[in-house]
Design an enzyme around this catalytic site. Structure first.
Site, PDB file in Angstrom:
ATOM      1  N   LYS A 266      25.904  83.224   6.519  1.00 19.32           N
ATOM      2  CA  LYS A 266      25.109  81.997   6.165  1.00 19.32           C
ATOM      3  C   LYS A 266      24.679  82.130   4.741  1.00 19.32           C
ATOM      4  O   LYS A 266      24.600  83.319   4.091  1.00 19.32           O
ATOM      5  CB  LYS A 266      23.690  82.285   7.099  1.00 19.32           C
ATOM      6  CG  LYS A 266      22.756  81.135   6.631  1.00 19.32           C
ATOM      7  CD  LYS A 266      21.400  81.017   7.358  1.00 19.32           C
ATOM      8  CE  LYS A 266      20.359  80.214   6.749  1.00 19.32           C
ATOM      9  NZ  LYS A 266      19.245  80.098   7.878  1.00 19.32           N
ATOM     10  N   ASP A 271      15.628  78.360   1.059  1.00 18.50           N
ATOM     11  CA  ASP A 271      15.522  77.699   2.156  1.00 18.50           C
ATOM     12  C   ASP A 271      14.028  77.351   2.320  1.00 18.50           C
ATOM     13  O   ASP A 271      13.154  78.071   2.633  1.00 18.50           O
ATOM     14  CB  ASP A 271      15.775  78.467   3.486  1.00 18.50           C
ATOM     15  CG  ASP A 271      15.364  77.618   4.805  1.00 18.50           C
ATOM     16  OD1 ASP A 271      15.042  76.410   4.641  1.00 18.50           O
ATOM     17  OD2 ASP A 271      15.247  78.157   5.825  1.00 18.50           O
ATOM     18  N   LYS A 278       8.603  74.371   4.629  1.00 19.45           N
ATOM     19  CA  LYS A 278       8.097  75.880   5.361  1.00 19.45           C
ATOM     20  C   LYS A 278       6.425  75.719   4.816  1.00 19.45           C
ATOM     21  O   LYS A 278       6.346  75.392   3.489  1.00 19.45           O
ATOM     22  CB  LYS A 278       8.569  76.884   4.774  1.00 19.45           C
ATOM     23  CG  LYS A 278      10.096  77.161   5.629  1.00 19.45           C
ATOM     24  CD  LYS A 278      10.890  78.314   4.932  1.00 19.45           C
ATOM     25  CE  LYS A 278      11.736  78.594   5.966  1.00 19.45           C
ATOM     26  NZ  LYS A 278      11.851  78.923   7.305  1.00 19.45           N
ATOM     27  N   ASP A 289      17.980  83.895   2.401  1.00 19.05           N
ATOM     28  CA  ASP A 289      18.608  83.069   3.031  1.00 19.05           C
ATOM     29  C   ASP A 289      20.080  83.027   3.073  1.00 19.05           C
ATOM     30  O   ASP A 289      21.160  82.280   3.635  1.00 19.05           O
ATOM     31  CB  ASP A 289      18.027  81.773   3.113  1.00 19.05           C
ATOM     32  CG  ASP A 289      17.922  81.175   4.767  1.00 19.05           C
ATOM     33  OD1 ASP A 289      18.109  82.181   5.715  1.00 19.05           O
ATOM     34  OD2 ASP A 289      17.631  80.269   4.810  1.00 19.05           O
ATOM     35  N   ASP A 348      14.448  72.494   8.868  1.00 22.04           N
ATOM     36  CA  ASP A 348      14.401  73.835   8.638  1.00 22.04           C
ATOM     37  C   ASP A 348      15.277  74.697   9.563  1.00 22.04           C
ATOM     38  O   ASP A 348      15.448  75.865   9.273  1.00 22.04           O
ATOM     39  CB  ASP A 348      12.892  74.295   8.883  1.00 22.04           C
ATOM     40  CG  ASP A 348      12.506  75.544   8.131  1.00 22.04           C
ATOM     41  OD1 ASP A 348      13.417  76.043   7.413  1.00 22.04           O
ATOM     42  OD2 ASP A 348      11.532  76.316   8.500  1.00 22.04           O
ATOM     43  N   GLU A 350      18.568  74.643   9.472  1.00 23.29           N
ATOM     44  CA  GLU A 350      19.696  74.290   8.568  1.00 23.29           C
ATOM     45  C   GLU A 350      20.792  75.222   8.734  1.00 23.29           C
ATOM     46  O   GLU A 350      21.938  74.930   8.537  1.00 23.29           O
ATOM     47  CB  GLU A 350      19.238  74.028   6.977  1.00 23.29           C
ATOM     48  CG  GLU A 350      19.164  75.350   6.282  1.00 23.29           C
ATOM     49  CD  GLU A 350      18.116  76.631   6.817  1.00 23.29           C
ATOM     50  OE1 GLU A 350      17.264  76.021   7.471  1.00 23.29           O
ATOM     51  OE2 GLU A 350      18.467  77.569   6.512  1.00 23.29           O
ATOM     52  N   ARG A 352      22.274  76.816  11.150  1.00 23.84           N
ATOM     53  CA  ARG A 352      23.356  76.395  12.387  1.00 23.84           C
ATOM     54  C   ARG A 352      23.925  75.364  11.867  1.00 23.84           C
ATOM     55  O   ARG A 352      24.981  74.851  12.180  1.00 23.84           O
ATOM     56  CB  ARG A 352      22.601  76.547  13.613  1.00 23.84           C
ATOM     57  CG  ARG A 352      21.417  75.130  13.571  1.00 23.84           C
ATOM     58  CD  ARG A 352      20.500  75.520  14.672  1.00 23.84           C
ATOM     59  NE  ARG A 352      19.635  76.620  14.563  1.00 23.84           N
ATOM     60  CZ  ARG A 352      18.412  76.638  15.351  1.00 23.84           C
ATOM     61  NH1 ARG A 352      18.367  76.164  16.414  1.00 23.84           N
ATOM     62  NH2 ARG A 352      17.628  77.579  15.060  1.00 23.84           N
TER      63      ARG A 352
END
Ligand code: BES
Ligand code: ZN
Ligand code: ZN
Length: 497
Positions: A266, A271, A278, A289, A348, A350, A352
């Site tokens: 990833k 993020d 968030k 992230d 959020d 994101e 996946r």
């Protein structure tokens, strides 16, 4: 730090600190201890007894040698009970010793080889663990400030039997690769997102491949991603001013082989959550992230020296997840590279979305195994805490191989189920899938979502949301900040080829 092995006499080797290991509840002290103690006229044993020193893991005893031996100081470090002493005990004890040396501003350290002779631990393994423990412990991220303390410059393993010299040298070499890959991953993750955006990850991939005949890199830009139909990556990237990239690195061993493994990371360089923003407190460490991709880059940095006999693909879709007038909205539908449609209920979730495309890209390379690493869910941290990775897999053999690689590497993983009954939680009423499940079992529904994109390829998903970043000091070699978690597991796994 310069690390080497020497066949030197314990009492005659000049250094700032000489380290000896000790086991708990051992009647007989080691030959090395006896030799040093005798040269110190029995004072080492006497003072240790006076101070009620117990050789528990992590405990230490330090004394000056007053010219009785060539080393200026002696440090006895506890390894715990001999029966339960593992390579991880060796890493921790070495990290503790080097931490003390650094604290005192010492330059040259010598140590006996810990834990040799324990059943199942070879001299090479022990040397490797000592190098890992010391190098990882001495790491600090000083790019944006002045370093507080200077690290030792020499670390010598001394008083080893001549017959084992070459083995130990090999162990040191492997330990150095493990450490170097891990430290690169730490640096990439620790670098603030202002300086580590998708284009920078591309630069790092290219720099790593440069001059290595065994590695090539291919980079897909926005235009290429549109052509490929990488709707997941493009959807997440929409809100950011930084363009996205899909990076594909390939390591081919010198000897041709049919074995092929894909490592997927990833790579969300920051993020913010996107429009599903968030809360401020949850956003502070979200430069983490891209830790999955950082681990893949760490592996590729050393892979041609480790030289596994297996083709290795490193794949990541680098994006930044930001809110803006162009950002994807909750309720939008994206079409992933394998043509499955995804309803984005929460921007959020994101990771996946980007992994949907990168995993599918990995499948197309026809590997026999895919391993992905992703700081994917807070839910995995709720389940397993800050130090343990969640492992999910569609293949028991591969899951076992990766778990045992993690065990040797000293990285903690625990398997979570891909429960079939929960599949319905990621089905959408307007699209094939939706990107969030219910309130419960968030790590599992994320894993089940990813499973939709790996087809039948044996696959392991590692949710590293907890261990990728230490919010506080965890142990003597895992200090606050990025940990480089995953690199050593992957290298230990590749080493089996
Ligand atoms: N990057 C986060 C997961 C994360 C959390 C990593 C904490 C490291 C530390 C991920 O993109 C995320 O935000 N996941 C959401 C998913 C939810 C919206 C279904 C989460 O875990 O809250
Ligand atoms: Zn997120
Ligand atoms: Zn994320």
């Amino acid at each position: 730090m310069d690390i080497s092995v020497r066949k030197e006499d314990l009492t005659k080797y000049a250094c700032d600190l000489l380290v000896l290991g000790a086991f708990l509840k051992e009647k007989e002290s080691s030959l090395e201890f006896a030799q040093v103690n005798e040269a110190l006229e029995g004072k080492l044993a006497t003072f240790m007894k006076e101070d009620k020193f117990k050789a528990k893991e992590g405990s230490t005893f330090l004394m000056r040698t007053h010219g009785k031996i060539a080393a200026k100081r002696i440090l006895v470090v506890g390894l715990g009970e001999k029966e339960s002493c593992t390579l991880e005990s060796v890493r921790q004890a070495t990290a503790t010793s080097l931490g003390i040396a650094k604290g005192l501003g010492l330059k040259s350290i010598a140590s006996v080889l810990h834990a040799t002779g324990i059943e199942g631990l070879t001299a090479a393994d022990c040397a490797q663990a000592m190098v890992e423990g010391s190098e990882l412990a001495m790491y600090s991220f000083d790019v944006y400030k002045k370093p507080k303390k200077i690290s030792p410059v020499r670390f010598d393993l001394i008083s080893v039997p001549a017959a084992q010299l070459r083995q130990i040298q090999k162990g040191i070499q492997i330990g150095e690769l493990m450490a170097r890959g891990t430290l690169l991953a730490r640096d990439l993750v620790n670098t603030p997102a202002q300086d580590m955006y998708p284009g920078k990850l591309v630069e790092h991939a290219r720099a790593i491949a440069k001059g290595k005949g065994t590695i090539r890199v291919k980079v897909y830009d926005t235009q290429a991603l549109v052509r490929m139909g990488a709707g997941g990556i493009l959807g997440v990237a929409r809100g950011s001013d930084h363009p996205p990239f899909l990076v594909h690195m390939v390591y081919k061993p010198k000897k041709a082989t049919k074995k092929r493994v894909a490592l997927v990371g990833k790579a969300v360089t920051f993020d913010s959550g996107g429009l599903s923003l968030k809360p401020a407190d949850y956003m502070t460490t979200m430069k983490v992230d891209m830790a999955g991709a950082a681990a893949v880059l760490g592996v590729f940095d050393v892979i041609d020296e480790l030289a596994p006999e297996c083709e290795v693909h490193g794949i990541f879709g680098a994006v930044e997840n930001m809110p803006s007038g162009k950002a994807m909205r909750p309720g939008d539908v994206l079409i992933a590279m394998n043509k499955k449609s995804i309803e984005v209920l929460n921007t959020d979730a994101e990771g996946r979305l980007t992994l949907a495309d990168t995993l599918n890209f990995a499948v197309k390379q026809k590997p026999q195994a895919i391993i992905d690493l992703a700081t994917l869910t807070g839910a995995c941290m709720v389940a397993l805490g800050e130090e343990i990775t969640g492992l999910m897999s569609n293949n028991d053999d591969l899951a076992g191989q990766v778990s045992s690689a993690a065990e040797t590497a000293g990285e903690k993983v625990w398997r979570l189920p891909l429960e079939k009954n929960y599949k319905k939680l990621v089905k959408s009423h307007v699209a094939d899938l939706q990107n969030v499940g219910s309130r419960w079992g968030g790590a599992l529904t994320a894993g089940l979502f990813l499973e939709e994109f790996v087809e039948k390829t044996p696959w392991v998903h590692l949710d590293i949301a907890g261990p990728a970043y230490a919010e506080r000091d965890i142990d003597p070699y895992t200090k606050k900040g990025a940990t480089g978690h995953g690199v050593r597991t992957l290298l230990a796994y590749l080493k089996t080829f």
